[in-house]
Design a protein around this motif. Structure first.
Motif, PDB file in Angstrom:
ATOM      1  N   LEU A  19      10.979  -1.364  -6.303  1.00 54.85           N
ATOM      2  CA  LEU A  19       9.783  -1.725  -5.719  1.00 54.85           C
ATOM      3  C   LEU A  19       8.575  -2.081  -6.729  1.00 54.85           C
ATOM      4  O   LEU A  19       7.801  -2.914  -6.660  1.00 54.85           O
ATOM      5  CB  LEU A  19       9.271  -0.530  -4.603  1.00 54.85           C
ATOM      6  CG  LEU A  19      10.019  -0.650  -3.266  1.00 54.85           C
ATOM      7  CD1 LEU A  19       9.322   0.542  -2.773  1.00 54.85           C
ATOM      8  CD2 LEU A  19       9.737  -1.939  -2.577  1.00 54.85           C
ATOM      9  N   GLU A  39       2.656  -9.742  -7.770  1.00 48.46           N
ATOM     10  CA  GLU A  39       1.241 -10.012  -8.125  1.00 48.46           C
ATOM     11  C   GLU A  39       1.204 -10.820  -9.332  1.00 48.46           C
ATOM     12  O   GLU A  39       0.178 -11.347  -9.542  1.00 48.46           O
ATOM     13  CB  GLU A  39       0.775  -8.501  -8.594  1.00 48.46           C
ATOM     14  CG  GLU A  39       0.533  -7.796  -7.371  1.00 48.46           C
ATOM     15  CD  GLU A  39       0.098  -6.214  -8.123  1.00 48.46           C
ATOM     16  OE1 GLU A  39       0.202  -5.772  -9.087  1.00 48.46           O
ATOM     17  OE2 GLU A  39       0.091  -5.370  -7.100  1.00 48.46           O
ATOM     18  N   LEU A  76       4.888  -8.854   2.410  1.00 47.82           N
ATOM     19  CA  LEU A  76       4.670  -9.542   0.965  1.00 47.82           C
ATOM     20  C   LEU A  76       3.818 -10.590   1.477  1.00 47.82           C
ATOM     21  O   LEU A  76       4.128 -11.612   2.311  1.00 47.82           O
ATOM     22  CB  LEU A  76       5.899 -10.122   0.511  1.00 47.82           C
ATOM     23  CG  LEU A  76       7.067  -9.299   0.147  1.00 47.82           C
ATOM     24  CD1 LEU A  76       8.242  -9.704  -0.445  1.00 47.82           C
ATOM     25  CD2 LEU A  76       6.512  -8.038  -0.807  1.00 47.82           C
ATOM     26  N   ARG A 122       6.647  -5.511  -6.847  1.00 49.26           N
ATOM     27  CA  ARG A 122       5.262  -5.555  -6.803  1.00 49.26           C
ATOM     28  C   ARG A 122       4.813  -6.413  -8.073  1.00 49.26           C
ATOM     29  O   ARG A 122       3.940  -7.248  -7.906  1.00 49.26           O
ATOM     30  CB  ARG A 122       4.492  -4.032  -6.700  1.00 49.26           C
ATOM     31  CG  ARG A 122       3.068  -4.007  -6.635  1.00 49.26           C
ATOM     32  CD  ARG A 122       2.474  -2.760  -6.921  1.00 49.26           C
ATOM     33  NE  ARG A 122       2.883  -1.954  -6.031  1.00 49.26           N
ATOM     34  CZ  ARG A 122       2.329  -1.622  -4.592  1.00 49.26           C
ATOM     35  NH1 ARG A 122       1.496  -2.460  -4.311  1.00 49.26           N
ATOM     36  NH2 ARG A 122       2.872  -0.753  -3.678  1.00 49.26           N
ATOM     37  N   ARG A 123       5.366  -5.981  -9.057  1.00 50.87           N
ATOM     38  CA  ARG A 123       4.915  -6.834 -10.475  1.00 50.87           C
ATOM     39  C   ARG A 123       5.221  -8.379 -10.260  1.00 50.87           C
ATOM     40  O   ARG A 123       4.323  -9.102 -10.807  1.00 50.87           O
ATOM     41  CB  ARG A 123       5.741  -6.229 -11.644  1.00 50.87           C
ATOM     42  CG  ARG A 123       5.408  -6.769 -13.048  1.00 50.87           C
ATOM     43  CD  ARG A 123       6.507  -6.449 -13.972  1.00 50.87           C
ATOM     44  NE  ARG A 123       6.202  -6.973 -15.342  1.00 50.87           N
ATOM     45  CZ  ARG A 123       6.978  -7.110 -16.187  1.00 50.87           C
ATOM     46  NH1 ARG A 123       8.273  -6.319 -16.107  1.00 50.87           N
ATOM     47  NH2 ARG A 123       6.883  -7.604 -17.375  1.00 50.87           N
ATOM     48  N   ARG A 130      -2.989  -0.872 -12.744  1.00 50.98           N
ATOM     49  CA  ARG A 130      -2.033  -1.876 -13.284  1.00 50.98           C
ATOM     50  C   ARG A 130      -1.781  -1.510 -14.633  1.00 50.98           C
ATOM     51  O   ARG A 130      -0.840  -2.051 -15.315  1.00 50.98           O
ATOM     52  CB  ARG A 130      -2.617  -3.342 -13.034  1.00 50.98           C
ATOM     53  CG  ARG A 130      -2.755  -3.864 -11.666  1.00 50.98           C
ATOM     54  CD  ARG A 130      -2.962  -5.106 -11.632  1.00 50.98           C
ATOM     55  NE  ARG A 130      -2.933  -5.566  -9.918  1.00 50.98           N
ATOM     56  CZ  ARG A 130      -3.265  -7.084  -9.803  1.00 50.98           C
ATOM     57  NH1 ARG A 130      -3.460  -7.796 -10.801  1.00 50.98           N
ATOM     58  NH2 ARG A 130      -3.317  -7.323  -8.465  1.00 50.98           N
ATOM     59  N   THR A 183       0.350 -10.052  -2.948  1.00 53.01           N
ATOM     60  CA  THR A 183       0.188  -8.813  -2.740  1.00 53.01           C
ATOM     61  C   THR A 183       1.446  -8.233  -1.825  1.00 53.01           C
ATOM     62  O   THR A 183       2.064  -8.831  -1.205  1.00 53.01           O
ATOM     63  CB  THR A 183      -1.163  -8.449  -2.024  1.00 53.01           C
ATOM     64  OG1 THR A 183      -1.082  -9.003  -0.541  1.00 53.01           O
ATOM     65  CG2 THR A 183      -2.322  -8.727  -2.822  1.00 53.01           C
ATOM     66  N   MET A 184       1.600  -6.770  -2.120  1.00 52.49           N
ATOM     67  CA  MET A 184       2.601  -6.430  -1.583  1.00 52.49           C
ATOM     68  C   MET A 184       2.279  -5.170  -0.886  1.00 52.49           C
ATOM     69  O   MET A 184       1.343  -4.119  -1.472  1.00 52.49           O
ATOM     70  CB  MET A 184       3.729  -5.872  -2.476  1.00 52.49           C
ATOM     71  CG  MET A 184       4.996  -5.245  -1.757  1.00 52.49           C
ATOM     72  SD  MET A 184       6.425  -4.822  -2.882  1.00 52.49           S
ATOM     73  CE  MET A 184       5.763  -3.201  -3.523  1.00 52.49           C
ATOM     74  N   ASP A 185       2.330  -5.079   0.485  1.00 56.78           N
ATOM     75  CA  ASP A 185       1.767  -3.623   1.219  1.00 56.78           C
ATOM     76  C   ASP A 185       2.966  -2.860   1.967  1.00 56.78           C
ATOM     77  O   ASP A 185       3.731  -3.732   2.502  1.00 56.78           O
ATOM     78  CB  ASP A 185       0.597  -3.868   2.178  1.00 56.78           C
ATOM     79  CG  ASP A 185      -0.563  -4.859   1.400  1.00 56.78           C
ATOM     80  OD1 ASP A 185      -1.098  -4.120   0.496  1.00 56.78           O
ATOM     81  OD2 ASP A 185      -0.780  -5.837   1.829  1.00 56.78           O
ATOM     82  N   GLY A 188       6.463   2.466  -4.817  1.00 51.87           N
ATOM     83  CA  GLY A 188       5.904   1.232  -5.721  1.00 51.87           C
ATOM     84  C   GLY A 188       5.819   1.813  -7.113  1.00 51.87           C
ATOM     85  O   GLY A 188       5.522   0.765  -8.001  1.00 51.87           O
TER      86      GLY A 188
END
Length: 447
Positions: free
Chosen positions: A414, A422, A442, A418-419, A225, A427-429, A399
């Motif tokens: 992406l 979070e 998401l 994700r930013r 991060r 979370t993003m998977d 991502g």
């Protein structure tokens, strides 16, 4: 020449060093506890023996008379006290000393009357102190050990003072014992101590390894991060400066192209159309870059996903129809609201759907599904497409800022998604495989 340092693997180093350290500590602790318990139990054996001898001194006057007169007697000479000493359980040898270290009586007749050299334990007994210790397999060599039987695998050596009724030390008795019951109890106790130390060490190692592993993963995630944040900070500064400088010329170029289309009906239409198309594409890039320069300071509120998802599908309806993409939406009515900002969550969904549409070929499928998770504490929003999917290497890099598999893209969609997710505790998977399409999950926290 730059030096490239290998990343420090905290989990791997702890797995080795922690195992060796905890194993050493457990083994040392087991040994010390076993030694302490053995000495205490041997001391207790000596204490019980001394109490028995004191009782004999009170009931049998022959021992007191012998110590007072200091005349050696043979083992066969009548004397109930000496018979009791010789027949005590586990006794290998018993010697009665006077204060000059001479043996007045012994269970081994050949030792009676002899006087040996210095003996620290005997000196302590003659000074009025009880001495008791256990020796495994081998007895420390002393002169008085001659002809001592060595068949026993555990000896208890006891030196105890013999006192008169007024407390005066008249002599000392030396015992060599092989207490079978004590030996068996110590064996069982030592085994229990070893097993307990091993289990305690294993539990400690497992608990510490779990904590270190968790810390290692947390540190790795924070490092990732931090790198992304530094990258995005540079992007924000750069995009803010560049985008503002580009937007005005783009507007002028597009206006000129529109003017050509209006004033000239025969020539230049195709070129003007290309100018407008490319200007629109550059404008989209500029908007995407500017989204990085805006800080995510919006406070989280309760956001209903239903209207956001429905509006996003409607906005892409014409593009879905043009590409012959079948879109399915699964949005239960009882989905609870989530933490977030409606504009930013709409931007995330818009980016994911745009990526999915661009990846899907004609006659493909797009699926948007929303469902509750973890007992209603979370909501999982999934955008799945039937595109070509990604390789393992592409999936690992997906991502990250400025990485994209599209021919016309900046690789920031992406990363920004994700930013944002979070930022609001979600979370993003991404799940993908070649030929199996891509699914972006998401996970959002319920409000």
């Amino acid at each position: 020449m730059p030096v490239h340092l290998r990343p420090f693997n905290l989990s791997r180093w702890f797995a080795l060093i922690g195992l060796l350290s905890i194993a050493s500590i457990s083994a040392t602790a087991a040994y010390l506890i076993s030694d302490f318990v053995t000495e205490r139990m041997v001391r207790q054996e000596g204490q019980l023996t001394m109490e028995m001898v004191e009782n004999l001194m009170l009931t049998e006057q022959s021992m007191r008379r012998l110590l007072v007169e200091r005349e050696p007697v043979s083992v066969d000479e009548p004397g109930g006290a000496f018979s009791h000493l010789a027949l005590m359980p586990g006794v290998l040898r018993a010697n009665l000393y006077d204060t000059s270290r001479r043996i007045l009586w012994s269970s081994e007749a050949e030792l009676i009357g002899q006087q040996f050299g210095a003996n620290e334990e005997l000196d302590e007994a003659l000074a009025g102190r009880l001495v008791a210790h256990g020796r495994r397999h081998e007895v420390k060599e002393k002169a008085e050990h001659m002809h001592l039987a060595r068949a026993a695998n555990f000896f208890v050596e006891i030196y105890l003072p013999v006192r008169d009724t007024d407390g005066t030390v008249l002599g000392a008795i030396e015992f060599y014992k092989n207490p079978v019951a004590l030996f068996n109890a110590l064996q069982q106790l030592n085994r229990n101590i070893a097993v307990g130390a091993a289990l305690a060490g294993l539990f400690l190692y497992a608990a510490l390894f779990w904590m270190v592993r968790r810390a290692d993963l947390l540190i790795s995630e924070q490092q990732r991060r931090l790198v992304d944040a530094e990258t995005l900070a540079v992007v924000g500064e750069m995009s803010s400066a560049v985008a503002h400088g580009i937007r005005n010329p783009l507007a002028s170029i597009r206006s000129s192209a529109e003017l050509i289309l209006v004033t000239d009906e025969k020539t230049g239409h195709e070129a003007a159309g290309d100018i407008i198309s490319e200007s629109d594409r550059l404008e989209a890039w500029v908007r995407e870059l500017l989204s990085y320069s805006r800080p995510l300071d919006e406070k989280a509120g309760a956001v209903s996903l239903g209207p956001i998802v429905g509006r996003c599908v409607d906005e892409f309806g014409r593009e879905l129809h043009r590409r012959h993409i079948t879109a399915s939406l699964q949005m239960p009515a009882q989905i609870p609201p989530v933490h977030g900002d409606p504009l930013l969550l709409a931007q995330v969904l818009h980016s994911l759907v745009a990526n999915a549409i661009e990846a899907v070929q004609a006659d493909g499928r797009l699926e948007i599904r929303c469902e509750s998770a973890r007992g209603g504490r979370q909501v999982v929003l999934t955008v799945r497409d039937s595109g070509p999917g990604m390789t393992a290497e592409q999936l690992q890099r997906a991502g990250k800022p400025f990485y994209t598999t599209k021919t016309q893209g900046l690789g920031v969609g992406l990363a920004l998604a994700r930013r944002i997710i979070e930022r609001y505790g979600g979370t993003m998977d991404i799940d993908s495989a070649p030929g199996c399409g891509t699914a972006v999950h998401l996970t959002l926290t319920c409000a």
